[in-house]
Every structure is written in structure tokens, then in C-alpha cells.
Design a protein around this motif. Structure first.
Motif, PDB file in Angstrom:
ATOM      1  N   GLY A   1       0.683  -1.240   0.028  1.00 22.57           N
ATOM      2  CA  GLY A   1       0.010  -0.058  -0.194  1.00 22.57           C
ATOM      3  C   GLY A   1       0.678   1.189   0.082  1.00 22.57           C
ATOM      4  O   GLY A   1       2.025   1.026   0.361  1.00 22.57           O
ATOM      5  N   VAL A   2       0.253   2.184  -0.827  1.00 27.72           N
ATOM      6  CA  VAL A   2       0.940   3.769  -0.545  1.00 27.72           C
ATOM      7  C   VAL A   2      -0.195   4.602   0.005  1.00 27.72           C
ATOM      8  O   VAL A   2      -1.162   4.748  -0.542  1.00 27.72           O
ATOM      9  N   TRP A   3      -0.003   5.273   1.185  1.00 28.02           N
ATOM     10  CA  TRP A   3      -0.825   6.196   1.631  1.00 28.02           C
ATOM     11  C   TRP A   3      -0.236   7.478   1.601  1.00 28.02           C
ATOM     12  O   TRP A   3       0.748   7.975   1.988  1.00 28.02           O
ATOM     13  N   THR A   4      -1.161   8.704   0.945  1.00 27.36           N
ATOM     14  CA  THR A   4      -0.684   9.984   0.714  1.00 27.36           C
ATOM     15  C   THR A   4      -1.336  10.854   1.532  1.00 27.36           C
ATOM     16  O   THR A   4      -2.598  10.878   1.882  1.00 27.36           O
ATOM     17  N   GLN A   5      -0.810  11.972   2.055  1.00 31.99           N
ATOM     18  CA  GLN A   5      -1.406  12.747   2.928  1.00 31.99           C
ATOM     19  C   GLN A   5      -2.599  13.701   2.112  1.00 31.99           C
ATOM     20  O   GLN A   5      -2.462  14.053   0.960  1.00 31.99           O
ATOM     21  N   GLY A   6      -3.820  13.649   2.744  1.00 38.04           N
ATOM     22  CA  GLY A   6      -4.828  14.200   2.047  1.00 38.04           C
ATOM     23  C   GLY A   6      -6.006  14.485   3.123  1.00 38.04           C
ATOM     24  O   GLY A   6      -6.060  13.662   4.020  1.00 38.04           O
ATOM     25  N   SER A   7      -6.923  15.188   2.565  1.00 37.17           N
ATOM     26  CA  SER A   7      -8.153  15.520   3.360  1.00 37.17           C
ATOM     27  C   SER A   7      -9.443  14.779   3.190  1.00 37.17           C
ATOM     28  O   SER A   7     -10.376  14.939   3.695  1.00 37.17           O
ATOM     29  N   GLN A   8      -9.472  13.987   2.116  1.00 37.96           N
ATOM     30  CA  GLN A   8     -10.625  13.329   1.367  1.00 37.96           C
ATOM     31  C   GLN A   8     -10.997  12.068   2.393  1.00 37.96           C
ATOM     32  O   GLN A   8     -10.136  11.429   2.959  1.00 37.96           O
ATOM     33  N   ALA A   9     -12.123  12.297   2.664  1.00 36.16           N
ATOM     34  CA  ALA A   9     -12.933  10.897   3.782  1.00 36.16           C
ATOM     35  C   ALA A   9     -12.772   9.480   2.928  1.00 36.16           C
ATOM     36  O   ALA A   9     -13.175   9.657   1.702  1.00 36.16           O
ATOM     37  N   TRP A  10     -12.467   8.663   3.439  1.00 33.17           N
ATOM     38  CA  TRP A  10     -12.221   7.301   2.740  1.00 33.17           C
ATOM     39  C   TRP A  10     -12.462   6.215   3.837  1.00 33.17           C
ATOM     40  O   TRP A  10     -12.193   6.343   5.102  1.00 33.17           O
ATOM     41  N   SER A  11     -12.787   5.146   3.374  1.00 33.45           N
ATOM     42  CA  SER A  11     -12.852   3.777   3.961  1.00 33.45           C
ATOM     43  C   SER A  11     -12.467   2.576   3.139  1.00 33.45           C
ATOM     44  O   SER A  11     -12.404   2.728   2.000  1.00 33.45           O
ATOM     45  N   VAL A  12     -11.875   1.353   3.613  1.00 29.07           N
ATOM     46  CA  VAL A  12     -11.396   0.414   2.914  1.00 29.07           C
ATOM     47  C   VAL A  12     -12.057  -0.821   3.259  1.00 29.07           C
ATOM     48  O   VAL A  12     -12.517  -1.312   4.700  1.00 29.07           O
ATOM     49  N   THR A  13     -12.605  -1.901   2.542  1.00 30.63           N
ATOM     50  CA  THR A  13     -13.140  -3.136   2.659  1.00 30.63           C
ATOM     51  C   THR A  13     -12.026  -4.200   2.151  1.00 30.63           C
ATOM     52  O   THR A  13     -11.395  -3.875   1.057  1.00 30.63           O
ATOM     53  N   THR A  14     -12.038  -5.101   3.005  1.00 30.20           N
ATOM     54  CA  THR A  14     -10.663  -5.971   2.579  1.00 30.20           C
ATOM     55  C   THR A  14     -11.168  -7.563   2.523  1.00 30.20           C
ATOM     56  O   THR A  14     -11.953  -7.748   3.307  1.00 30.20           O
ATOM     57  N   GLY A  15     -10.496  -8.379   1.645  1.00 26.09           N
ATOM     58  CA  GLY A  15     -10.847  -9.659   1.423  1.00 26.09           C
ATOM     59  C   GLY A  15     -12.187 -10.076   1.193  1.00 26.09           C
ATOM     60  O   GLY A  15     -12.582 -11.418   1.742  1.00 26.09           O
ATOM     61  N   LYS A  16     -13.029  -9.370   0.353  1.00 29.64           N
ATOM     62  CA  LYS A  16     -14.351  -9.725   0.025  1.00 29.64           C
ATOM     63  C   LYS A  16     -14.390 -10.464  -0.967  1.00 29.64           C
ATOM     64  O   LYS A  16     -13.632 -10.481  -1.876  1.00 29.64           O
ATOM     65  N   THR A  17     -15.357 -11.472  -0.942  1.00 29.21           N
ATOM     66  CA  THR A  17     -15.617 -12.354  -1.984  1.00 29.21           C
ATOM     67  C   THR A  17     -16.113 -11.535  -3.193  1.00 29.21           C
ATOM     68  O   THR A  17     -16.737 -10.542  -2.986  1.00 29.21           O
ATOM     69  N   PHE A  18     -16.627 -12.114  -4.318  1.00 28.18           N
ATOM     70  CA  PHE A  18     -17.390 -11.378  -5.342  1.00 28.18           C
ATOM     71  C   PHE A  18     -18.503 -10.836  -4.873  1.00 28.18           C
ATOM     72  O   PHE A  18     -18.896  -9.888  -4.898  1.00 28.18           O
ATOM     73  N   SER A  19     -19.163 -11.988  -4.590  1.00 26.90           N
ATOM     74  CA  SER A  19     -20.732 -11.634  -4.114  1.00 26.90           C
ATOM     75  C   SER A  19     -20.866 -10.695  -2.779  1.00 26.90           C
ATOM     76  O   SER A  19     -21.594  -9.660  -2.849  1.00 26.90           O
ATOM     77  N   GLU A  20     -19.939 -10.476  -2.073  1.00 30.22           N
ATOM     78  CA  GLU A  20     -19.763  -9.578  -0.821  1.00 30.22           C
ATOM     79  C   GLU A  20     -19.324  -8.491  -1.227  1.00 30.22           C
ATOM     80  O   GLU A  20     -20.055  -7.297  -0.931  1.00 30.22           O
ATOM     81  N   HIS A  21     -18.646  -8.282  -2.191  1.00 36.79           N
ATOM     82  CA  HIS A  21     -18.102  -7.042  -2.572  1.00 36.79           C
ATOM     83  C   HIS A  21     -19.178  -6.282  -3.456  1.00 36.79           C
ATOM     84  O   HIS A  21     -19.629  -5.238  -3.465  1.00 36.79           O
ATOM     85  N   HIS A  22     -20.055  -7.170  -4.279  1.00 40.84           N
ATOM     86  CA  HIS A  22     -21.055  -6.870  -5.026  1.00 40.84           C
ATOM     87  C   HIS A  22     -22.295  -6.142  -3.985  1.00 40.84           C
ATOM     88  O   HIS A  22     -22.801  -5.141  -4.554  1.00 40.84           O
ATOM     89  N   ALA A  23     -22.510  -6.857  -3.044  1.00 38.42           N
ATOM     90  CA  ALA A  23     -23.448  -6.231  -2.229  1.00 38.42           C
ATOM     91  C   ALA A  23     -23.087  -5.044  -1.200  1.00 38.42           C
ATOM     92  O   ALA A  23     -23.820  -4.251  -1.390  1.00 38.42           O
ATOM     93  N   GLU A  24     -21.566  -4.932  -1.000  1.00 41.55           N
ATOM     94  CA  GLU A  24     -21.281  -3.917  -0.486  1.00 41.55           C
ATOM     95  C   GLU A  24     -21.172  -2.684  -1.518  1.00 41.55           C
ATOM     96  O   GLU A  24     -21.380  -1.458  -1.026  1.00 41.55           O
ATOM     97  N   PHE A  25     -21.001  -2.768  -2.548  1.00 35.62           N
ATOM     98  CA  PHE A  25     -21.268  -1.948  -3.713  1.00 35.62           C
ATOM     99  C   PHE A  25     -22.446  -1.374  -3.797  1.00 35.62           C
ATOM    100  O   PHE A  25     -22.682  -0.192  -3.946  1.00 35.62           O
ATOM    101  N   LEU A  26     -23.381  -2.329  -3.994  1.00 38.89           N
ATOM    102  CA  LEU A  26     -24.801  -1.642  -3.975  1.00 38.89           C
ATOM    103  C   LEU A  26     -25.252  -0.670  -2.760  1.00 38.89           C
ATOM    104  O   LEU A  26     -25.756   0.246  -3.062  1.00 38.89           O
ATOM    105  N   THR A  27     -24.775  -1.254  -1.571  1.00 41.43           N
ATOM    106  CA  THR A  27     -24.964  -0.396  -0.332  1.00 41.43           C
ATOM    107  C   THR A  27     -24.183   0.896  -0.540  1.00 41.43           C
ATOM    108  O   THR A  27     -24.870   1.997  -0.320  1.00 41.43           O
TER     109      THR A  27
END
Length: 273
Positions: A174-200
Motif C-alpha cells: 500500500g501507499v498512503w498519501t497525505q490528503g483531506s478526503q474521507a475514505w474507508s476500505v473493505t478487505t478480502g471480500k468475495t465477489f458476492s460480498e463485494h457486489h453487495a457492499e457496492f450496492l449499499t
């Protein structure tokens, strides 16, 4: 790495599609671009030489299959900071390049790796840009989560990420850069889990700023909330599936801004050109 709310559809194959409407770019400002995937190291070197000579610069770079590395990249014809594109690095070789370029004022803006242990193969883009950042590679899931939490507390944003190793023992870069943007991360999701997260997430006005596919076809995604031009995301694609989407979206005026592949599965984000 560059990434640019109505949900269009989910495809019948293992690929999630979302198109987000927004202001279209001025056609006169649209960059010329060149993209390829699945090329050998020798072919990658040939593309590098040709495209660099024509005034293009790489914006995303990915490698798959440590035993016989295959590369994919997207280049745009536009001005920008000084850059370097390096392929075929071992973990120690990547660290050496990192140290060398850091001393010259560069930082990694794209990092990709495949394989595990000392046999892992790295590819990266370095750019000479200012600003604070920190980077890690070869870390486990717990260390990656801790780095993300520390970065958020200190005002840094995860701007490049990749997952490699094995399904049982994934490793993160990973590379982390100084910035003010709000962000969050999801890790290790299966395809179906990622898709459900995506829709939400998209219903709440968020979008992925980067998506990386790891061993065992798991997805790690950075989510942000901001406006911008129209965009698409596809995940779970085969090589031919990626080419099909590429052709369809190119005809609509879109180009890939981020590309990643692991174990033959592709994920990509597209923006309006």
C-alpha cells in the motif's frame, strides 16, 4: 493512480457493473490512450519503448503469474511529472528501487505484485511528485488494517494498494498519501460480498477509488464520497471478458483508469475520456 447515482445492472457472468452519471468531460480535452493486457515481459518492454517515444505516460500497471509474468497497463498522452515504470522486480529489488527513487524525490503511484515469498514479482510506477506519504509491502491483513487506521488518524489516504501471496496467507502492498478526503476500505471480500457492499455504498453516494483483486478472487476496495464524471466498474472478468468490456466502453467514450489482475481475474475502473 487515477480514478474518476444510478445503478445500471449486474451482468449474468461474474462481473459487477455500475455506471454513475455525472458531468461529461470536454471532448477536446479527452486524452488519447493506449491499453493492453496479458503481454510478456519482452512485449511489455517493447510497448514501453514505443509509447514513451510517442509521448504517452502510464497511469496504471499490473502483473500476474509469477512463474511466467504477464503485464497489463493503460497509458495516456498527456503532460505530467517525471515518471519511471519498472517491471520484473523481486521483493528486495522493489525495495531497492523504492529507496533509489525516494532519494530522487519520487514515490510509487501504482504498485502491483503476484506470487508469494521471495518468488513474488513486482511492477510499479514511480512519479516525481511532492507531498508526504508512506508505503509498506509484504504485510499481513492485520498489519494492513492497522496501517489504514493509523493513516486515517494522521490524515493520509490509501492511494495505491495490491494484494498478492496466497489465499491462505495474503500479503498487502500500500501507499498512503497525505490528503483531506474521507475514505474507508473493505478487505478480502468475495465477489458476492463485494457486489453487495457496492450496492449499499453507491446508494449512499460512495464510489470505489481503487479495487484490487487478490488470491482466491477476493476484493479489497477503497471507497470515497465525491462527485465527478461518469464511471463504470467491472470485477470478476476473464481476460476475454475484460477485452469485451474494454471494447464496449471505448465505443461509449470511456477508458480504464485503474486495472488489476490476479490469478487470471481482472478488475477495472473506467472514466469518461
Amino acid at each position: 493512480m487515477r480514478t474518476f447515482a444510478s445503478i445500471a445492472a449486474a451482468t449474468s457472468i461474474a462481473a459487477a457493473l455500475v455506471a454513475v452519471t455525472g458531468p461529461t468531460a470536454d471532448a477536446q480535452a479527452a486524452p488519447a490512450f493506449s491499453a493492453y493486457h496479458g503481454v510478456t515481459g519482452e512485449q511489455q518492454t517493447e510497448r514501453f519503448t514505443t509509447l514513451r517515444g510517442q509521448g504517452y505516460r502510464p497511469i496504471t500497471f499490473t502483473v500476474d503469474d509469477a512463474s511466467s509474468p504477464r503485464y497489463g497497463a493503460v497509458w495516456v498522452k498527456e503532460s505530467g511529472p517525471a515518471w519511471a515504470m519498472i517491471q520484473g522486480m523481486s521483493p528486495s529489488g522493489y525495495q531497492k528501487r523504492f529507496n533509489d527513487y525516494l532519494a530522487q524525490g519520487y514515490r510509487p503511484t501504482t504498485v502491483s505484485a503476484t506470487g508469494s515469498g521471495d518468488d513474488a514479482v513486482f511492477a510499479a510506477i514511480f512519479e516525481k511528485v511532492s507531498g508526504k506519504f508512506f508505503a509498506k509491502h509484504g504485510i499481513g491483513a492485520d498489519q494492513f488494517a492497522a496501517a489504514n487506521a493509523d493513516a486515517a488518524r494522521r490524515g493520509y489516504v490509501l492511494t495505491a494498494a495490491n494484494v498478492y501471496g496466497t489465499a491462505d496467507e495474503p500479503r498487502y502492498a500500500g501507499v498512503w498519501t497525505q490528503g483531506s478526503q474521507a475514505w474507508s476500505v473493505t478487505t478480502g471480500k468475495t465477489f458476492s460480498e463485494h457486489h453487495a457492499e457496492f450496492l449499499t455504498r453507491t446508494k449512499n453516494g460512495e464510489k470505489p477509488s481503487l479495487v484490487t483483486v487478490g488470491p482466491g478472487e477476493t476484493y479489497t476496495t477503497v471507497w470515497v464520497k465525491d462527485g465527478g464524471p461518469a464511471w463504470y466498474e467491472y470485477t470478476g472478468m476473464t481476460s476475454s471478458g475484460y477485452q469485451k468490456r474494454f471494447d464496449e466502453l471505448k465505443a461509449k467514450g470511456f477508458f480504464p483508469t485503474q486495472l488489476d489482475v490476479e490469478e487470471g481475474r481482472y478488475t477495472a475502473l473506467w472514466a469518461k475520456s
